[in-house]
Design a protein around this motif. Sequence first.
Motif, PDB file in Angstrom:
ATOM      1  N   GLN A   1      -1.259  10.912  16.930  1.00  0.00           N
ATOM      2  CA  GLN A   1      -1.106  10.228  15.324  1.00  0.00           C
ATOM      3  C   GLN A   1       0.182  10.836  14.942  1.00  0.00           C
ATOM      4  OE1 GLN A   1      -4.984  11.790  14.595  1.00  0.00           O
ATOM      5  NE2 GLN A   1      -5.126  10.594  13.067  1.00  0.00           N
TER       6      GLN A   1
ATOM      7  N   GLU B   1      -4.919  -4.579  11.917  1.00  0.00           N
ATOM      8  CA  GLU B   1      -5.059  -4.236  10.769  1.00  0.00           C
ATOM      9  C   GLU B   1      -6.493  -3.472  10.207  1.00  0.00           C
ATOM     10  OE1 GLU B   1      -2.898  -4.236   8.168  1.00  0.00           O
ATOM     11  OE2 GLU B   1      -1.222  -5.084   9.388  1.00  0.00           O
ATOM     12  N   LYS B   2      -7.416  -4.094  10.523  1.00  0.00           N
ATOM     13  CA  LYS B   2      -8.605  -3.851  10.234  1.00  0.00           C
ATOM     14  C   LYS B   2      -9.688  -3.047  11.251  1.00  0.00           C
ATOM     15  CE  LYS B   2      -8.221  -6.376   6.747  1.00  0.00           C
ATOM     16  NZ  LYS B   2      -8.365  -6.157   5.192  1.00  0.00           N
ATOM     17  N   THR B   3      -9.166  -2.716  12.455  1.00  0.00           N
ATOM     18  CA  THR B   3      -9.991  -2.212  13.580  1.00  0.00           C
ATOM     19  C   THR B   3      -9.026  -1.020  14.249  1.00  0.00           C
ATOM     20  OG1 THR B   3      -9.369  -3.393  15.533  1.00  0.00           O
ATOM     21  CG2 THR B   3     -11.104  -4.008  14.077  1.00  0.00           C
ATOM     22  N   GLY B   4      -9.536  -0.182  15.005  1.00  0.00           N
ATOM     23  CA  GLY B   4      -8.601   0.823  15.663  1.00  0.00           C
ATOM     24  C   GLY B   4      -8.534   0.614  17.043  1.00  0.00           C
ATOM     25  N   PHE B   5      -8.815  -0.702  17.507  1.00  0.00           N
ATOM     26  CA  PHE B   5      -8.520  -1.116  18.981  1.00  0.00           C
ATOM     27  C   PHE B   5      -7.266  -0.632  19.526  1.00  0.00           C
ATOM     28  CE2 PHE B   5     -12.425  -3.488  18.213  1.00  0.00           C
ATOM     29  CZ  PHE B   5     -13.304  -3.216  19.636  1.00  0.00           C
TER      30      PHE B   5
ATOM     31  N   ARG C   1      -1.735  17.753  -4.937  1.00  0.00           N
ATOM     32  CA  ARG C   1      -2.269  16.621  -3.903  1.00  0.00           C
ATOM     33  C   ARG C   1      -3.530  16.352  -4.452  1.00  0.00           C
ATOM     34  NH1 ARG C   1      -4.242  16.371   0.848  1.00  0.00           N
ATOM     35  NH2 ARG C   1      -6.307  16.675   1.303  1.00  0.00           N
TER      36      ARG C   1
ATOM     37  N   HIS D   1       0.871  -1.198   0.041  1.00  0.00           N
ATOM     38  CA  HIS D   1       0.139  -0.004  -0.016  1.00  0.00           C
ATOM     39  C   HIS D   1       0.883   1.146   0.042  1.00  0.00           C
ATOM     40  CE1 HIS D   1      -3.980   1.628   0.385  1.00  0.00           C
ATOM     41  NE2 HIS D   1      -3.337   2.688   1.059  1.00  0.00           N
TER      42      HIS D   1
ATOM     43  N   GLY E   1     -13.441   0.798  23.344  1.00  0.00           N
ATOM     44  CA  GLY E   1     -12.724   0.002  22.301  1.00  0.00           C
ATOM     45  C   GLY E   1     -12.025   0.797  21.596  1.00  0.00           C
ATOM     46  N   GLU E   2     -12.610   0.925  20.166  1.00  0.00           N
ATOM     47  CA  GLU E   2     -11.359   1.444  19.127  1.00  0.00           C
ATOM     48  C   GLU E   2     -11.069   2.832  19.420  1.00  0.00           C
ATOM     49  OE1 GLU E   2     -12.197   0.622  15.215  1.00  0.00           O
ATOM     50  OE2 GLU E   2     -13.579  -1.236  15.920  1.00  0.00           O
ATOM     51  N   VAL E   3      -9.730   3.043  19.339  1.00  0.00           N
ATOM     52  CA  VAL E   3      -9.123   4.471  19.493  1.00  0.00           C
ATOM     53  C   VAL E   3      -9.666   5.151  18.325  1.00  0.00           C
ATOM     54  CG1 VAL E   3      -6.912   5.576  19.788  1.00  0.00           C
ATOM     55  CG2 VAL E   3      -7.265   3.153  20.204  1.00  0.00           C
TER      56      VAL E   3
ATOM     57  N   THR F   1       6.068   1.806  11.407  1.00  0.00           N
ATOM     58  CA  THR F   1       5.415   0.390  11.019  1.00  0.00           C
ATOM     59  C   THR F   1       4.224   0.160  12.294  1.00  0.00           C
ATOM     60  OG1 THR F   1       7.018  -0.653  12.110  1.00  0.00           O
ATOM     61  CG2 THR F   1       6.953  -0.833   9.710  1.00  0.00           C
TER      62      THR F   1
ATOM     63  N   SER G   1      -8.755   3.751   0.559  1.00  0.00           N
ATOM     64  CA  SER G   1      -8.705   3.518   2.071  1.00  0.00           C
ATOM     65  C   SER G   1      -9.999   2.526   2.443  1.00  0.00           C
ATOM     66  CB  SER G   1      -8.790   4.715   2.711  1.00  0.00           C
ATOM     67  OG  SER G   1      -7.576   5.434   2.760  1.00  0.00           O
TER      68      SER G   1
ATOM     69  N   ASN H   1      -5.896   3.544   9.808  1.00  0.00           N
ATOM     70  CA  ASN H   1      -5.235   4.996  10.135  1.00  0.00           C
ATOM     71  C   ASN H   1      -3.951   5.094   9.303  1.00  0.00           C
ATOM     72  OD1 ASN H   1      -4.609   7.089  11.718  1.00  0.00           O
ATOM     73  ND2 ASN H   1      -3.919   5.757  13.535  1.00  0.00           N
ATOM     74  N   ARG H   2      -3.158   3.917   9.037  1.00  0.00           N
ATOM     75  CA  ARG H   2      -2.016   4.364   8.101  1.00  0.00           C
ATOM     76  C   ARG H   2      -2.513   4.716   6.797  1.00  0.00           C
ATOM     77  NH1 ARG H   2       2.967   2.310   8.676  1.00  0.00           N
ATOM     78  NH2 ARG H   2       4.412   2.281   6.667  1.00  0.00           N
ATOM     79  N   ARG H   3      -3.407   4.019   6.127  1.00  0.00           N
ATOM     80  CA  ARG H   3      -3.851   4.350   5.022  1.00  0.00           C
ATOM     81  C   ARG H   3      -4.332   5.671   4.598  1.00  0.00           C
ATOM     82  NH1 ARG H   3      -6.185  -1.182   5.088  1.00  0.00           N
ATOM     83  NH2 ARG H   3      -8.213  -0.212   5.595  1.00  0.00           N
ATOM     84  N   ARG H   4      -5.157   5.839   5.876  1.00  0.00           N
ATOM     85  CA  ARG H   4      -5.489   7.647   5.757  1.00  0.00           C
ATOM     86  C   ARG H   4      -4.486   8.660   5.606  1.00  0.00           C
ATOM     87  NH1 ARG H   4     -10.380   7.491   8.366  1.00  0.00           N
ATOM     88  NH2 ARG H   4     -10.656   6.430   6.214  1.00  0.00           N
ATOM     89  N   LEU H   5      -3.421   8.353   6.546  1.00  0.00           N
ATOM     90  CA  LEU H   5      -2.498   9.179   6.617  1.00  0.00           C
ATOM     91  C   LEU H   5      -1.715   9.447   5.141  1.00  0.00           C
ATOM     92  CD1 LEU H   5      -0.805   8.563  10.010  1.00  0.00           C
ATOM     93  CD2 LEU H   5      -2.007  10.448   9.469  1.00  0.00           C
ATOM     94  N   LEU H   6      -1.434   8.126   4.639  1.00  0.00           N
ATOM     95  CA  LEU H   6      -0.895   8.244   3.228  1.00  0.00           C
ATOM     96  C   LEU H   6      -1.761   8.954   2.357  1.00  0.00           C
ATOM     97  CD1 LEU H   6       0.216   4.347   3.256  1.00  0.00           C
ATOM     98  CD2 LEU H   6       1.634   6.347   3.233  1.00  0.00           C
ATOM     99  N   ASP H   7      -2.811   8.716   2.337  1.00  0.00           N
ATOM    100  CA  ASP H   7      -3.884   9.243   1.424  1.00  0.00           C
ATOM    101  C   ASP H   7      -4.196  10.618   1.320  1.00  0.00           C
ATOM    102  OD1 ASP H   7      -4.610   6.947  -0.080  1.00  0.00           O
ATOM    103  OD2 ASP H   7      -6.581   6.563   1.436  1.00  0.00           O
ATOM    104  N   LEU H   8      -3.893  11.127   2.675  1.00  0.00           N
ATOM    105  CA  LEU H   8      -3.876  12.756   2.985  1.00  0.00           C
ATOM    106  C   LEU H   8      -2.484  13.225   2.651  1.00  0.00           C
ATOM    107  CD1 LEU H   8      -5.509  12.828   6.408  1.00  0.00           C
ATOM    108  CD2 LEU H   8      -6.265  13.599   4.194  1.00  0.00           C
TER     109      LEU H   8
ATOM    110  N   ASN I   1      -3.536  12.847  -6.853  1.00  0.00           N
ATOM    111  CA  ASN I   1      -3.650  11.605  -6.358  1.00  0.00           C
ATOM    112  C   ASN I   1      -5.077  10.811  -6.279  1.00  0.00           C
ATOM    113  OD1 ASN I   1      -3.271   9.064  -4.355  1.00  0.00           O
ATOM    114  ND2 ASN I   1      -4.163  10.177  -2.731  1.00  0.00           N
TER     115      ASN I   1
END
Lengths: 471, 346, 256
Positions: B329, B123-127, C122, A25, A275-277, B281, C91, B287-294, C125
């Motif tokens: 973040q 990977e898939k949640t924000g816990f 920007r 990604h 839960g989720e942060v 890493t 995403s 969260n990672r994908r969002r930062l990359l997209d931004l 993208n």
Amino acid sequence: MKEEDTQDLLDLASELRWEVGENFHDTLVEGIYTDAAQIAQKTEIKQGEPNPYSFERKLDQVLTSKKYGFPIMILILSIILWLTIQGANYPSALLASFFLEFLHPILKTGASQVDLPWWLDGFLIDGVYLALGWVISVMLPPMAIFFPMFTLLEDFGYLPRVAFNLDSLFKKSGAHGKQALTMSMGWGCNAAGVVATRIIDSPRERLIAIITNNFSLCNGRWPTQILIATIFIGALVPDGFSSILASIAVIGVALLGVGFTFFSSWMLSKTLLKGEVSTFALELPPYRPPNLWTTLYTSLIDRTLIVLWRAMVFAAPAGAVIWLISNIYVGDLSLANITIDWMDGFGLFFGLNGVILLAYVVAIPANEIVIPTILMLTVAHLNLMGAGDGVMFELESTTETAALLHAGGWTLLTGINLMLFSLLHNPCSTTIYTIYQETKSWKWTVFASIMPVILGFLVTFLVTQIWQVFH
Amino acid sequence: MILLNQGYVLLFFATLLVVFFILKKYQYSLRSLLPFKYIEKSITEDLLKQLYHVTSSQKTTDFKMLSGALKIPERKILKVVESMTQKGLILISDSHVTLTETGKNYALSIIRIHRLWEKYLSEKTGFDKSLWHDLAETKEHQLSEEETEALYEELGRPRFDPHGDPIPTALGEMISETGTSIVGIPKGTVAKIIHIEDEPKSIYRQIIKEKLHIGAHVKILTSENHHVIFESEGHSIQLSTVVASNIQVVLLNSQEVYEEGKVRLSSLIEGEHATILGISTECRGANRRRLLDLGFIKGTLLTLEYMGPNQNPRAYRLRNTLIALRNDQADFILIEKPQYDRTGSL
Amino acid sequence: MTELEACDSCALNNSAQLLKLGINVDNADYVIALAGNPNTGKSTVFNALTGLKQHTGNWPGKTVTRAEGGYRYKDHKMKLIDLPGTYSLLSTSQDEEIARNFILFGKPDVTIIVVDAARIERNLNLVLQILEITDRAVLCLNLMDEALRHHIDIDERTLGKELGIPVIKCSAIKKQGIPELISTVHQVATRQIICKPHRIKGLSKPAQKMVDKLDKKIRKNYPGLPNSRWIAMRLLDADADIIKALKNGDFDQVLT
């Protein structure tokens, strides 16, 4: 394509995924941005200037500063609310006089001319029609003023700054900064506030925003607060100061609502919605002049009319119910009076009374009709002459209303507790329906509807207990 | 008119509150109140897992130790052990318990679910990562074989869990670990964290409080009997030997460079410029994908334009756009300030 | 114009897919999607094109609002669908999923991509990602007046050449550039303009090799799929939605 071919393809994909590594990604996005940078470099023609966004920077420095950020925010919101409440008075009165004073008698005369049976006439015209007329005249003007102003602020680019300023507070209660926007939207209308939570991406934080939106004192409740504060709290001090004290009391209740928003968000994020942060990555767009006419048009269509329509759908049957309970008699007493007597003991226990409780039960479609319902029920209960059994009404002057309420046995405690209960009770049925539409979950809809009532009873109970210690 | 005694009502509310807090505090131990047949499966599986860990560290164990480790009364353990012996999962000789081959495979399949679920959560949640272990402890008893395989596919067939532990394959094969403890590595060494043990929890919390994570580079500054001091992402961190011994590292390979000037974005001050070196890493999933997209991409120049009223969040300008991020973040984004810029430009 | 008729039918051919996405294409000759980053004045462009003849609704099963409207040009009825504003299509947030699914499975006749002229790097993208999925697009360089005020101009010819799609400078709030946009969209819809969209080149060599390898395999299975390379990239990224779509046979329908 055949199934085994698909499986074949997926196998190859995961095999290659091993080779390319976990962070494909990153590679992909970096690749796209590399291309983007190259293209941008070839096509952007900059006529060099050192600080092209100086105006915006200066504006941001002020609007987000430690010193001015919060005061400006509170000032702007207060102005919007003041304009809404004051500005709605005139068109509301106009609509009310048209629907309730002009059209209502005409309909009644028309009904008697075609020899409509009294019960059908009452049911349809005094019940359904009156409730609809009431809801339109008190709900439409404030929404038509509030939402466009809100949308203008949104288009200008100020609202993201509000979320930015308030995020640290919301973060402490486990929620998202954008909840600041849905909360403010709730001051206009909770149903619209619930719809607005769509801007929050995380389902957990969105749910928190939906459940706590009811603690924002909506347009329908401001007039109740102002009326009761004027009658019971304003009367505590000499005339010159009464309106100031009453305003302080109303603002106090609204701020209490904000307090409850934070408190219950925090409770929820610690317990049921643990839960989720949460994360917060928000673009702060450049300030842009809003497009006045388009904004007016779309906010009227998108927000005002949709909400109004929903409110009308719920108000019509409620009007019928209100009329019916006042006109169906068991023995000597109407259903309304029986229920009021029955609920009175329970109500007094919370410093309220049977009339208030029954009014909140039957006026569930819209907070706007709570006061007319209370007046109607009080009159019916005291066997005074009102507008007729099951006919909602409002009195011209505050003094008359005060006299009526005092006759109904209201005290300062009743007034204070009504203000509190008006803040802390179940959402109106339009909002409940909207919550279901947005969450698609009965569980959360029921929770969001019941939790505030329990809080309301708890708070009014405590206030009553403390009151009785001092009296 | 019903008059309720007000004292009773107060008492009622107070009781409600007390019950609520008791339930909250003991929500995990409450399961032992369930009828035995509902918890037999999870006790069996917990026992197998514990036995597997004991065996792989070449120790022996008895019922008392198992009972202590799992916080389950010995009486209940004995009850389960009986049926486990019948099923051929374990062997018992003079109160020492060992795993059979079937038992070992069963244990591995539970570990597989546990680690896959932790991977899923990361990977898939924000816990928050302090919650992963407990959530996986429950989930590992619930997923069926098909569900596990579907999860494995959905996650793109991962090999390691987010703590750096290998995930056993469906056939029970597992890559063995090769890292060494960070304790006892000589001063001046540069290395990479490959594993952080998530038990016991109190120690794990201390480690994640320092924002240490798998893949982070470390440079040992002092290594003494009682504590280790090392540098990571521009921060100097001191840990006691007990805590540090739960961190496993490997030396950097020839392609990896320890970047001296690598610091976290949160250390940028107002008006300062920097170049992004990458996203840690540690930051995974959405969260990672969002930062990359931004646009928080390696090589991007950015400036801290201003801070919010409480210094958090902060607004950064990159590619002519203002983006607000919370400080936790910004901790994930690694930058290089101009004084370290090798090319000297900017 | 046989070309035109052929394309008339492609909107109709796809009506089942569009219906599934909640779009009623009765009376529409062409379906136009409007995509772009948030804060690029996308809704202003939408209003400028449709003149407030719009209605809002929700995407099926989702809470994301949808606006749709229409306009007529040269006896053709155009249906305009406003997609949620997103920064990316990667995403897999709800908004992005909707925008992506619409372009991928709804196969709009033209996709208008609105970008903020002062922030094209920007915005590119998203543009480059969309161009991997569809080869019929028009770039709307919006907020041109604001960009010029900040002393940023765009060489739209070079940009058009680089991206392989028509580029129109606009200032939607002042209605500048809208007539040009309308006629260009029509030309792309009727295939008078054939786009040759840019494909992502910036990948590292090893990654590029993997993508090519997988792409080849996909093209063998789905000959004629216009976005096989993009699907290859999504598979390497373990995109669960795309894997599911493959298993469900959604791409077989795209080909018909």
